[in-house]
Write an enzyme that holds these catalytic residues in place. Sequence first.
Site, PDB file in Angstrom:
ATOM      1  N   GLU A   1      32.340  38.647  86.804  1.00 41.80           N
ATOM      2  CA  GLU A   1      33.584  39.003  86.113  1.00 41.80           C
ATOM      3  C   GLU A   1      33.342  39.583  84.715  1.00 41.80           C
ATOM      4  OE1 GLU A   1      36.699  39.355  86.597  1.00 41.80           O
ATOM      5  OE2 GLU A   1      36.561  38.837  88.726  1.00 41.80           O
TER       6      GLU A   1
ATOM      7  N   PRO B   1      53.224  47.352  39.452  1.00 44.56           N
ATOM      8  CA  PRO B   1      52.457  46.612  38.450  1.00 44.56           C
ATOM      9  C   PRO B   1      51.021  46.286  38.855  1.00 44.56           C
ATOM     10  CG  PRO B   1      53.999  45.164  39.563  1.00 44.56           C
ATOM     11  CD  PRO B   1      54.260  46.532  40.113  1.00 44.56           C
TER      12      PRO B   1
ATOM     13  N   ASP C   1      45.795  57.008  35.640  1.00 43.10           N
ATOM     14  CA  ASP C   1      45.219  56.397  34.445  1.00 43.10           C
ATOM     15  C   ASP C   1      44.835  54.953  34.694  1.00 43.10           C
ATOM     16  OD1 ASP C   1      47.715  55.086  34.157  1.00 43.10           O
ATOM     17  OD2 ASP C   1      48.485  56.892  33.163  1.00 43.10           O
TER      18      ASP C   1
ATOM     19  N   LYS D   1      43.067  56.235  29.076  1.00 43.68           N
ATOM     20  CA  LYS D   1      43.983  55.334  28.392  1.00 43.68           C
ATOM     21  C   LYS D   1      43.399  53.936  28.387  1.00 43.68           C
ATOM     22  CE  LYS D   1      47.842  58.042  27.989  1.00 43.68           C
ATOM     23  NZ  LYS D   1      49.240  58.304  28.034  1.00 43.68           N
TER      24      LYS D   1
ATOM     25  N   GLY E   1      51.254  53.442  36.224  1.00 43.59           N
ATOM     26  CA  GLY E   1      51.532  52.032  36.444  1.00 43.59           C
ATOM     27  C   GLY E   1      53.029  51.785  36.340  1.00 43.59           C
ATOM     28  N   GLY E   2      53.539  50.805  37.087  1.00 43.89           N
ATOM     29  CA  GLY E   2      54.952  50.436  36.992  1.00 43.89           C
ATOM     30  C   GLY E   2      55.860  51.563  37.440  1.00 43.89           C
ATOM     31  N   ASP E   3      56.845  51.872  36.616  1.00 43.90           N
ATOM     32  CA  ASP E   3      57.782  52.954  36.897  1.00 43.90           C
ATOM     33  C   ASP E   3      57.496  54.118  35.944  1.00 43.90           C
ATOM     34  OD1 ASP E   3      60.613  53.669  38.157  1.00 43.90           O
ATOM     35  OD2 ASP E   3      60.581  54.294  36.055  1.00 43.90           O
TER      36      ASP E   3
ATOM     37  N   MET F   1      53.787  46.246  25.863  1.00 45.15           N
ATOM     38  CA  MET F   1      52.789  46.651  24.863  1.00 45.15           C
ATOM     39  C   MET F   1      52.899  45.822  23.589  1.00 45.15           C
ATOM     40  SD  MET F   1      53.114  50.776  25.396  1.00 45.15           S
ATOM     41  CE  MET F   1      54.860  50.773  25.750  1.00 45.15           C
TER      42      MET F   1
HETATM   43  N1  SAH Z   1      55.452  52.301  33.178  1.00 45.37           N
HETATM   44  C1  SAH Z   1      54.938  50.956  33.069  1.00 45.37           C
HETATM   45  C2  SAH Z   1      54.747  50.529  31.644  1.00 45.37           C
HETATM   46  C3  SAH Z   1      53.723  51.354  30.915  1.00 45.37           C
HETATM   47  S1  SAH Z   1      53.477  50.807  29.282  1.00 45.37           S
HETATM   48  C4  SAH Z   1      55.893  50.004  33.792  1.00 45.37           C
HETATM   49  O1  SAH Z   1      56.969  50.409  34.211  1.00 45.37           O
HETATM   50  O2  SAH Z   1      55.523  48.846  33.970  1.00 45.37           O
HETATM   51  C5  SAH Z   1      52.099  49.767  29.449  1.00 45.37           C
HETATM   52  C6  SAH Z   1      52.527  48.328  29.325  1.00 45.37           C
HETATM   53  O3  SAH Z   1      53.109  47.890  30.535  1.00 45.37           O
HETATM   54  C7  SAH Z   1      51.407  47.359  29.072  1.00 45.37           C
HETATM   55  O4  SAH Z   1      51.023  47.343  27.725  1.00 45.37           O
HETATM   56  C8  SAH Z   1      52.056  46.068  29.497  1.00 45.37           C
HETATM   57  O5  SAH Z   1      52.944  45.617  28.499  1.00 45.37           O
HETATM   58  C9  SAH Z   1      52.902  46.508  30.665  1.00 45.37           C
HETATM   59  N2  SAH Z   1      52.243  46.251  31.954  1.00 45.37           N
HETATM   60  C10 SAH Z   1      51.878  47.143  32.866  1.00 45.37           C
HETATM   61  N3  SAH Z   1      51.371  46.546  33.957  1.00 45.37           N
HETATM   62  C11 SAH Z   1      51.418  45.232  33.714  1.00 45.37           C
HETATM   63  C12 SAH Z   1      51.061  44.070  34.463  1.00 45.37           C
HETATM   64  N4  SAH Z   1      50.522  44.167  35.684  1.00 45.37           N
HETATM   65  N5  SAH Z   1      51.260  42.860  33.910  1.00 45.37           N
HETATM   66  C13 SAH Z   1      51.807  42.739  32.680  1.00 45.37           C
HETATM   67  N6  SAH Z   1      52.174  43.792  31.947  1.00 45.37           N
HETATM   68  C14 SAH Z   1      51.985  45.035  32.460  1.00 45.37           C
END
Ligand code: SAH
Length: 468
Positions: A24, A225, A248, A270, A301-303, A383
Amino acid sequence: MALRGFPVTLPLEGQPVLVVGGGELALRKARLVAKSACRLTIVARNPLPALVALASEIRERDFTPADLENHRLVFAATDDEAVDMSVAEAAHKAGVLVNVPDKPRLCSFIMPAIIDREPISIAITSGGASPVLVRRLRERLEAALEPGLGKFARFLDGFRSAVKATRDDETARRRFWEAVIDGPVAKSFLAGDEKAAHEKLMLALNDAQFGQQAGGRVALVGAGPGDPDLLTLRALRVLQDADVVVHDKLVDERIMDYVRRDARRHYVGKSKSHHTMSQEAINQLLVAEAKAGHRVVRLKGGDPFMFGRGGEELEVLRAEGIPVEIVPGITAALGCGASTTIPVTHRDHAPGVTFVTGHGKDGEPDLDWQALARLRHTLVIYMGLTAAGAIARRLVEAGMAGDTPAALVEKGTRPDQKLVVGTLEALPDLAAAHGLTGPAIIIVGSVVTLADPARITELVPAHLRQAV
Ligand code: SAH
């Protein structure tokens, strides 16, 4: 981490493959490998009839190392461990790839779980870590992939030379195929209407403009984030479509794994210790790449519109007449709120939330401190690590209570996230705790008391608090 097994595929059509064993287990392996249209040789004293039916050659006797001659692969699948071992040994010596079912240590290759949509095949393996997880994944993928996918791939294959003949540029060909696969041709075909698909593809073939975007464009994309799971589906699509990615430091390496493999990458820095490309130079780079006809992703990063200078980039691109798409991302404040369980608004705590930057031209931010103190909002400071002491002092001077709860979230949503909790007047100690380096946000307000205690990495104790 290193891949436990490196997946490659072997074209086995017409190639000799040996199976030692007649029961098998041997049959199961033979059935699988027979899908490759290889030439199967079976070595077994009493092979099952189904096995005989699959084989091109039967050797009804015991295995000898000479059986390996000319074979590319061998499966040792007898019920006899000693025999399997001797086959494996002989194969290792002869340099023939060998698989012994369920004996990874005897194998020089392992069999992945296979999803077959010939000519498309998907191999899944966990390197032995979890066969059950692999099985589940396979079920999910099987369900997600149209049964007609293989047939569609063969259909497309039939047009490859025609596309090559009519489009000599590699990028033009890729865009043509993307438009075919994302558009009405695929829709008709996968819905079962092959005739319509064929007609549409012929029309597309004769239309030089089909799939070709006029000029380049830029997408300002929020990567969230850090945790790649927090990317939006749209961000994923745009990353997979990009010709060029400008990113960045804030963008997590794991997110870069989602970028189309062949896309060119510009790292624009940066970071304090690295050379930073000026915003002006970044703007110029975006314009130049888009004008060269590329699909550019500016990944942030972020928005992109939250302290991300996305607004400035948008203005520059717009002035140059370059089409821009904005893909929002989860901003640090909301990502960190979720990962620490601090709700930024709450009916019992804060009727609103205010986002500010803690970074000013001369170090200290230029903010309306009185207004911030009066609002009774949750205050999220981006920041703000460097100026934490000055920010705390200003807020207390403006009338905010020194014992207002405050939190510092560093590397929010990432595996090495830190959450330091204390009070507004202890902010400088919070920032000094653990030698935080950022990126970090500061959250001020009584919502901080709702943070999950299990996620607090440090509580700044009262005796450490200094009067500010
Ligand atoms: N556009 C990004 C912010 C850029 S300014 C947003 O919307 O989140 C960069 C700052 O974002 C950093 O100095 C810190 O204050 C914050 N930041 C970004 N990523 C982070 C994370 N994972 N944890 C905590 N703070 C964060």
